[in-house]
Scaffold this active site. Sequence first.
Site, PDB file in Angstrom:
ATOM      1  N   GLN A   1     -11.785  77.499 -38.756  1.00  0.00           N
ATOM      2  CA  GLN A   1     -10.741  76.612 -39.927  1.00  0.00           C
ATOM      3  C   GLN A   1      -9.516  77.163 -39.270  1.00  0.00           C
ATOM      4  O   GLN A   1      -9.171  78.574 -38.882  1.00  0.00           O
ATOM      5  CB  GLN A   1     -10.608  76.820 -41.359  1.00  0.00           C
ATOM      6  CG  GLN A   1     -10.039  76.229 -42.090  1.00  0.00           C
ATOM      7  CD  GLN A   1     -10.459  74.481 -42.258  1.00  0.00           C
ATOM      8  OE1 GLN A   1     -11.130  74.323 -42.346  1.00  0.00           O
ATOM      9  NE2 GLN A   1      -9.271  73.442 -41.915  1.00  0.00           N
TER      10      GLN A   1
ATOM     11  N   LYS B   1     -15.515  71.717 -47.642  1.00  0.00           N
ATOM     12  CA  LYS B   1     -16.649  72.023 -46.570  1.00  0.00           C
ATOM     13  C   LYS B   1     -18.165  72.839 -47.300  1.00  0.00           C
ATOM     14  O   LYS B   1     -19.213  72.807 -47.008  1.00  0.00           O
ATOM     15  CB  LYS B   1     -16.430  72.479 -45.254  1.00  0.00           C
ATOM     16  CG  LYS B   1     -15.491  71.334 -44.444  1.00  0.00           C
ATOM     17  CD  LYS B   1     -14.687  72.534 -43.683  1.00  0.00           C
ATOM     18  CE  LYS B   1     -13.324  71.726 -43.044  1.00  0.00           C
ATOM     19  NZ  LYS B   1     -12.492  72.092 -41.712  1.00  0.00           N
TER      20      LYS B   1
ATOM     21  N   ASP C   1     -17.698  71.898 -35.095  1.00  0.00           N
ATOM     22  CA  ASP C   1     -16.524  70.526 -34.407  1.00  0.00           C
ATOM     23  C   ASP C   1     -16.293  69.960 -33.161  1.00  0.00           C
ATOM     24  O   ASP C   1     -16.384  69.206 -32.797  1.00  0.00           O
ATOM     25  CB  ASP C   1     -15.505  71.889 -34.752  1.00  0.00           C
ATOM     26  CG  ASP C   1     -14.943  71.605 -36.162  1.00  0.00           C
ATOM     27  OD1 ASP C   1     -14.818  71.115 -37.091  1.00  0.00           O
ATOM     28  OD2 ASP C   1     -14.258  72.622 -36.706  1.00  0.00           O
TER      29      ASP C   1
END
Length: 272
Positions: free
Chosen positions: A91, A47, A114
Amino acid sequence: MILDGKALSIKILDKVKERVSNLEKQPHLVVILVGNNSASEIYVKNKQIAAENVGIKSTVLKLPESVSEEFLLEKIKEYNENPDVTGILVQLPLPAHIDKNKVVMTISPKKDVDGFTPENVGRLAIGLTPYFYPATPQGIIMLLDEYNIPIEGSDAVVIGRSNIVGKPVAQMLLQRNATVTLCHSYTKDLENKIKTADIVISAVGNKIVRCKMDKKNSVVVDVGIFRDSNGRLTGDVDFDLVSMSAGYISPVPGGVGPMTIASLMYNASKVY
Ligand code: NAP
Protein backbone atom coordinates in the site's frame (compact mmCIF):
# COMPACT_ATOMS: atom_id res chain seq x y z
CA MET A 1 -26.27 7.56 -20.38
CA ILE A 2 -24.64 6.90 -17.04
CA LEU A 3 -21.65 4.56 -16.97
CA ASP A 4 -22.73 2.66 -13.89
CA GLY A 5 -19.52 1.42 -12.30
CA LYS A 6 -21.29 0.32 -9.15
CA ALA A 7 -23.61 -2.08 -11.02
CA LEU A 8 -20.81 -3.46 -13.21
CA SER A 9 -18.50 -3.94 -10.23
CA ILE A 10 -21.12 -6.17 -8.58
CA LYS A 11 -21.34 -8.28 -11.75
CA ILE A 12 -17.54 -8.59 -11.96
CA LEU A 13 -17.17 -9.48 -8.29
CA ASP A 14 -19.81 -12.21 -8.74
CA LYS A 15 -17.84 -13.62 -11.67
CA VAL A 16 -14.58 -13.45 -9.71
CA LYS A 17 -16.24 -15.30 -6.83
CA GLU A 18 -17.41 -18.05 -9.15
CA ARG A 19 -14.00 -18.30 -10.79
CA VAL A 20 -12.24 -18.52 -7.42
CA SER A 21 -14.61 -21.27 -6.25
CA ASN A 22 -13.60 -23.34 -9.31
CA LEU A 23 -9.85 -22.92 -8.86
CA GLU A 24 -7.76 -25.82 -7.59
CA LYS A 25 -5.66 -23.49 -5.50
CA GLN A 26 -7.16 -20.70 -3.39
CA PRO A 27 -5.56 -17.35 -4.32
CA HIS A 28 -3.81 -15.67 -1.42
CA LEU A 29 -3.28 -11.92 -1.46
CA VAL A 30 -0.75 -10.36 0.90
CA VAL A 31 -1.19 -6.65 1.54
CA ILE A 32 1.69 -4.85 3.20
CA LEU A 33 0.85 -1.71 5.12
CA VAL A 34 3.60 0.47 6.56
CA GLY A 35 2.86 3.11 9.20
CA ASN A 36 -0.39 4.62 10.44
CA ASN A 37 -1.75 6.58 7.48
CA SER A 38 -5.50 6.54 8.23
CA ALA A 39 -6.56 6.70 4.56
CA SER A 40 -4.25 3.76 3.76
CA GLU A 41 -5.68 1.80 6.68
CA ILE A 42 -9.19 2.26 5.25
CA TYR A 43 -8.09 1.25 1.72
CA VAL A 44 -6.39 -1.85 3.07
CA LYS A 45 -9.43 -2.80 5.15
CA ASN A 46 -11.67 -2.42 2.09
CA LYS A 47 -9.36 -4.59 -0.01
CA GLN A 48 -9.34 -7.23 2.71
CA ILE A 49 -13.15 -7.25 2.94
CA ALA A 50 -13.50 -7.40 -0.85
CA ALA A 51 -11.04 -10.32 -1.03
CA GLU A 52 -12.85 -12.26 1.68
CA ASN A 53 -16.20 -11.65 -0.05
CA VAL A 54 -14.98 -13.34 -3.23
CA GLY A 55 -13.19 -16.22 -1.46
CA ILE A 56 -9.64 -14.92 -1.82
CA LYS A 57 -7.50 -15.53 1.23
CA SER A 58 -5.96 -12.29 2.45
CA THR A 59 -3.18 -11.50 4.87
CA VAL A 60 -2.33 -7.99 6.00
CA LEU A 61 1.24 -7.46 7.15
CA LYS A 62 1.28 -4.31 9.24
CA LEU A 63 4.72 -2.82 9.76
CA PRO A 64 5.64 0.17 11.93
CA GLU A 65 6.48 3.55 10.36
CA SER A 66 10.08 3.06 11.54
CA VAL A 67 10.60 -0.24 9.70
CA SER A 68 13.81 -0.39 7.69
CA GLU A 69 13.78 -0.59 3.92
CA GLU A 70 15.95 -3.69 4.17
CA PHE A 71 13.41 -5.50 6.36
CA LEU A 72 10.56 -4.61 4.04
CA LEU A 73 12.48 -5.83 0.97
CA GLU A 74 13.33 -9.10 2.77
CA LYS A 75 9.65 -9.64 3.58
CA ILE A 76 8.68 -9.10 -0.06
CA LYS A 77 11.36 -11.58 -1.19
CA GLU A 78 9.98 -14.16 1.27
CA TYR A 79 6.47 -13.72 -0.17
CA ASN A 80 7.88 -13.94 -3.71
CA GLU A 81 9.34 -17.35 -2.82
CA ASN A 82 6.32 -18.60 -0.88
CA PRO A 83 4.17 -20.74 -3.22
CA ASP A 84 1.13 -20.25 -0.96
CA VAL A 85 1.16 -16.50 -1.75
CA THR A 86 -0.23 -15.66 -5.21
CA GLY A 87 -0.49 -11.86 -5.00
CA ILE A 88 1.50 -9.12 -3.25
CA LEU A 89 0.45 -5.52 -2.86
CA VAL A 90 2.34 -2.81 -0.99
CA GLN A 91 0.00 0.00 0.00
CA LEU A 92 1.36 3.40 -1.03
CA PRO A 93 2.46 5.95 0.07
CA LEU A 94 5.46 4.67 2.01
CA PRO A 95 7.43 6.64 4.65
CA ALA A 96 10.06 9.00 3.20
CA HIS A 97 13.03 6.85 4.27
CA ILE A 98 11.85 3.97 2.06
CA ASP A 99 12.53 4.04 -1.68
CA LYS A 100 9.14 3.30 -3.27
CA ASN A 101 10.72 2.28 -6.58
CA LYS A 102 13.03 -0.23 -4.92
CA VAL A 103 10.05 -1.73 -3.12
CA VAL A 104 7.93 -2.03 -6.25
CA MET A 105 10.87 -3.46 -8.23
CA THR A 106 11.32 -6.21 -5.63
CA ILE A 107 7.81 -7.63 -6.12
CA SER A 108 7.70 -10.62 -8.45
CA PRO A 109 5.95 -9.51 -11.69
CA LYS A 110 3.82 -12.66 -11.54
CA LYS A 111 2.50 -11.67 -8.10
CA ASP A 112 2.30 -7.92 -8.81
CA VAL A 113 -1.50 -7.54 -8.62
CA ASP A 114 -1.17 -3.73 -8.89
CA GLY A 115 0.68 -4.04 -12.21
CA PHE A 116 3.29 -1.49 -11.09
CA THR A 117 6.55 -3.45 -11.57
CA PRO A 118 8.83 -2.41 -14.45
CA GLU A 119 8.22 -5.75 -16.17
CA ASN A 120 4.45 -5.32 -16.19
CA VAL A 121 4.68 -1.63 -17.12
CA GLY A 122 7.24 -2.48 -19.82
CA ARG A 123 5.19 -5.32 -21.26
CA LEU A 124 2.26 -2.93 -21.62
CA ALA A 125 4.51 -0.30 -23.23
CA ILE A 126 5.89 -2.66 -25.87
CA GLY A 127 2.49 -4.06 -26.73
CA LEU A 128 2.67 -7.37 -24.84
CA THR A 129 0.10 -8.55 -22.35
CA PRO A 130 1.32 -7.81 -18.81
CA TYR A 131 0.75 -10.40 -16.11
CA PHE A 132 -1.46 -7.79 -14.46
CA TYR A 133 -2.90 -4.52 -15.75
CA PRO A 134 -3.08 -1.77 -13.10
CA ALA A 135 -6.48 -1.89 -11.40
CA THR A 136 -7.94 1.54 -12.15
CA PRO A 137 -7.05 1.63 -15.88
CA GLN A 138 -8.27 -1.95 -16.31
CA GLY A 139 -11.51 -1.02 -14.51
CA ILE A 140 -11.99 1.94 -16.87
CA ILE A 141 -11.53 -0.24 -19.95
CA MET A 142 -13.94 -2.83 -18.53
CA LEU A 143 -16.49 -0.03 -18.06
CA LEU A 144 -16.08 1.20 -21.65
CA ASP A 145 -16.39 -2.37 -22.96
CA GLU A 146 -19.51 -3.04 -20.92
CA TYR A 147 -21.26 -0.17 -22.72
CA ASN A 148 -19.83 -1.26 -26.12
CA ILE A 149 -18.01 2.03 -26.53
CA PRO A 150 -15.81 1.84 -29.61
CA ILE A 151 -12.18 2.45 -28.70
CA GLU A 152 -10.55 1.60 -32.02
CA GLY A 153 -10.10 4.70 -34.15
CA SER A 154 -11.44 7.03 -31.44
CA ASP A 155 -9.81 10.29 -30.38
CA ALA A 156 -9.10 9.79 -26.68
CA VAL A 157 -7.97 12.53 -24.34
CA VAL A 158 -6.44 11.42 -21.04
CA ILE A 159 -5.90 14.14 -18.45
CA GLY A 160 -3.27 13.37 -15.82
CA ARG A 161 -0.05 11.42 -16.36
CA SER A 162 0.38 9.47 -13.13
CA ASN A 163 1.97 6.03 -13.20
CA ILE A 164 -1.13 4.50 -11.63
CA VAL A 165 -3.83 5.94 -13.92
CA GLY A 166 -2.96 8.40 -16.68
CA LYS A 167 0.04 6.73 -18.33
CA PRO A 168 -1.22 3.12 -18.18
CA VAL A 169 -4.74 3.98 -19.34
CA ALA A 170 -3.22 5.92 -22.25
CA GLN A 171 -1.14 2.84 -23.13
CA MET A 172 -4.17 0.57 -22.91
CA LEU A 173 -6.20 2.84 -25.19
CA LEU A 174 -3.30 2.97 -27.62
CA GLN A 175 -3.06 -0.80 -27.58
CA ARG A 176 -6.74 -0.81 -28.58
CA ASN A 177 -5.95 1.51 -31.51
CA ALA A 178 -7.29 4.80 -30.13
CA THR A 179 -5.46 8.01 -31.02
CA VAL A 180 -4.41 9.20 -27.59
CA THR A 181 -3.58 12.69 -26.36
CA LEU A 182 -2.04 12.55 -22.88
CA CYS A 183 -2.53 15.89 -21.11
CA HIS A 184 -0.98 17.32 -17.96
CA SER A 185 -0.48 20.61 -16.16
CA TYR A 186 1.64 22.02 -19.01
CA THR A 187 -0.90 21.19 -21.73
CA LYS A 188 -2.08 24.18 -23.77
CA ASP A 189 -5.67 24.68 -24.86
CA LEU A 190 -6.96 21.79 -22.77
CA GLU A 191 -10.61 22.79 -23.13
CA ASN A 192 -10.49 22.52 -26.90
CA LYS A 193 -8.89 19.08 -26.67
CA ILE A 194 -11.62 17.94 -24.27
CA LYS A 195 -14.52 19.33 -26.32
CA THR A 196 -13.51 17.67 -29.56
CA ALA A 197 -12.66 14.24 -28.12
CA ASP A 198 -14.61 11.01 -28.51
CA ILE A 199 -13.41 9.74 -25.13
CA VAL A 200 -12.19 11.85 -22.19
CA ILE A 201 -10.63 10.23 -19.14
CA SER A 202 -9.85 12.69 -16.40
CA ALA A 203 -7.52 11.75 -13.52
CA VAL A 204 -6.46 15.03 -11.94
CA GLY A 205 -8.09 15.63 -8.54
CA ASN A 206 -9.49 19.03 -9.49
CA LYS A 207 -12.67 20.30 -11.22
CA ILE A 208 -11.05 20.41 -14.64
CA VAL A 209 -13.70 19.19 -17.10
CA ARG A 210 -16.30 21.92 -17.31
CA CYS A 211 -17.29 22.45 -20.91
CA LYS A 212 -19.88 21.29 -23.42
CA MET A 213 -18.84 18.32 -25.52
CA ASP A 214 -19.06 18.76 -29.30
CA LYS A 215 -19.86 15.15 -30.18
CA LYS A 216 -23.19 13.71 -29.07
CA ASN A 217 -21.77 10.20 -28.54
CA SER A 218 -18.76 11.45 -26.60
CA VAL A 219 -17.76 9.57 -23.46
CA VAL A 220 -16.51 11.22 -20.27
CA VAL A 221 -14.94 9.07 -17.56
CA ASP A 222 -14.26 10.76 -14.24
CA VAL A 223 -11.45 9.18 -12.25
CA GLY A 224 -10.85 12.09 -9.89
CA ILE A 225 -12.07 11.85 -6.35
CA PHE A 226 -11.71 14.55 -3.74
CA ARG A 227 -13.78 16.57 -1.27
CA ASP A 228 -15.26 19.90 -2.34
CA SER A 229 -15.40 22.99 -0.10
CA ASN A 230 -18.54 21.55 1.57
CA GLY A 231 -16.76 18.30 2.37
CA ARG A 232 -18.73 16.32 -0.24
CA LEU A 233 -17.01 13.67 -2.40
CA THR A 234 -16.74 14.90 -5.95
CA GLY A 235 -14.83 14.30 -9.18
CA ASP A 236 -12.99 16.20 -11.91
CA VAL A 237 -16.07 16.62 -14.09
CA ASP A 238 -18.82 19.22 -13.71
CA PHE A 239 -21.45 16.51 -13.96
CA ASP A 240 -24.51 18.76 -14.41
CA LEU A 241 -22.92 20.74 -17.22
CA VAL A 242 -21.09 17.97 -19.06
CA SER A 243 -23.93 15.43 -18.85
CA MET A 244 -26.09 17.77 -20.98
CA SER A 245 -23.86 17.28 -24.00
CA ALA A 246 -21.93 14.02 -23.50
CA GLY A 247 -23.35 10.70 -24.67
CA TYR A 248 -21.95 8.73 -21.72
CA ILE A 249 -20.64 9.92 -18.37
CA SER A 250 -19.41 8.19 -15.24
CA PRO A 251 -20.57 9.58 -11.88
CA VAL A 252 -18.57 10.19 -8.71
CA PRO A 253 -19.18 8.31 -6.52
CA GLY A 254 -20.42 5.14 -8.24
CA GLY A 255 -18.25 5.18 -11.37
CA VAL A 256 -14.56 4.38 -11.51
CA GLY A 257 -14.15 3.93 -7.72
CA PRO A 258 -16.07 0.63 -7.41
CA MET A 259 -14.55 -0.56 -10.70
CA THR A 260 -11.07 -0.19 -9.24
CA ILE A 261 -11.75 -2.57 -6.39
CA ALA A 262 -13.53 -5.08 -8.67
CA SER A 263 -10.62 -4.91 -11.10
CA LEU A 264 -8.14 -5.46 -8.28
CA MET A 265 -10.06 -8.53 -7.13
CA TYR A 266 -10.08 -9.78 -10.71
CA ASN A 267 -6.28 -9.46 -10.63
CA ALA A 268 -6.00 -11.07 -7.21
CA SER A 269 -7.94 -14.10 -8.48
CA LYS A 270 -5.25 -14.79 -11.10
CA VAL A 271 -2.79 -17.45 -10.07
CA TYR A 272 0.45 -17.81 -12.01
P1 NAP B 1 -1.74 12.53 -9.43
O1 NAP B 1 -0.47 11.80 -9.16
O2 NAP B 1 -2.50 13.10 -8.29
O3 NAP B 1 -1.43 13.62 -10.53
C1 NAP B 1 -2.38 14.49 -11.04
C2 NAP B 1 -2.17 14.68 -12.52
O4 NAP B 1 -3.03 15.74 -12.93
C3 NAP B 1 -0.74 15.10 -12.89
O5 NAP B 1 -0.29 14.38 -14.02
C4 NAP B 1 -0.87 16.58 -13.19
O6 NAP B 1 0.02 17.07 -14.17
C5 NAP B 1 -2.29 16.65 -13.73
N1 NAP B 1 -2.82 17.99 -13.58
C6 NAP B 1 -2.85 18.76 -12.49
N2 NAP B 1 -3.40 19.95 -12.75
C7 NAP B 1 -3.71 19.94 -14.06
C8 NAP B 1 -4.28 20.88 -14.95
N3 NAP B 1 -4.65 22.10 -14.53
N4 NAP B 1 -4.47 20.54 -16.24
C9 NAP B 1 -4.11 19.32 -16.68
N5 NAP B 1 -3.56 18.36 -15.89
C10 NAP B 1 -3.36 18.68 -14.60
O7 NAP B 1 -2.73 11.55 -10.26
P2 NAP B 1 -3.50 10.24 -9.77
O8 NAP B 1 -2.77 9.56 -8.65
O9 NAP B 1 -3.82 9.50 -11.02
O10 NAP B 1 -4.85 10.82 -9.13
C11 NAP B 1 -5.70 11.70 -9.85
C12 NAP B 1 -7.08 11.70 -9.24
O11 NAP B 1 -7.65 10.41 -9.42
C13 NAP B 1 -7.10 11.96 -7.74
O12 NAP B 1 -8.29 12.67 -7.42
C14 NAP B 1 -7.18 10.56 -7.15
O13 NAP B 1 -7.78 10.55 -5.87
C15 NAP B 1 -8.05 9.88 -8.16
N6 NAP B 1 -7.93 8.43 -8.23
C16 NAP B 1 -9.08 7.72 -8.18
C17 NAP B 1 -9.03 6.36 -8.27
C18 NAP B 1 -10.30 5.60 -8.23
O14 NAP B 1 -10.28 4.40 -8.07
N7 NAP B 1 -11.44 6.26 -8.42
C19 NAP B 1 -7.80 5.69 -8.41
C20 NAP B 1 -6.64 6.46 -8.48
C21 NAP B 1 -6.71 7.83 -8.40
P3 NAP B 1 1.63 17.13 -13.93
O15 NAP B 1 2.10 15.73 -14.14
O16 NAP B 1 2.10 18.07 -14.98
O17 NAP B 1 1.82 17.62 -12.54
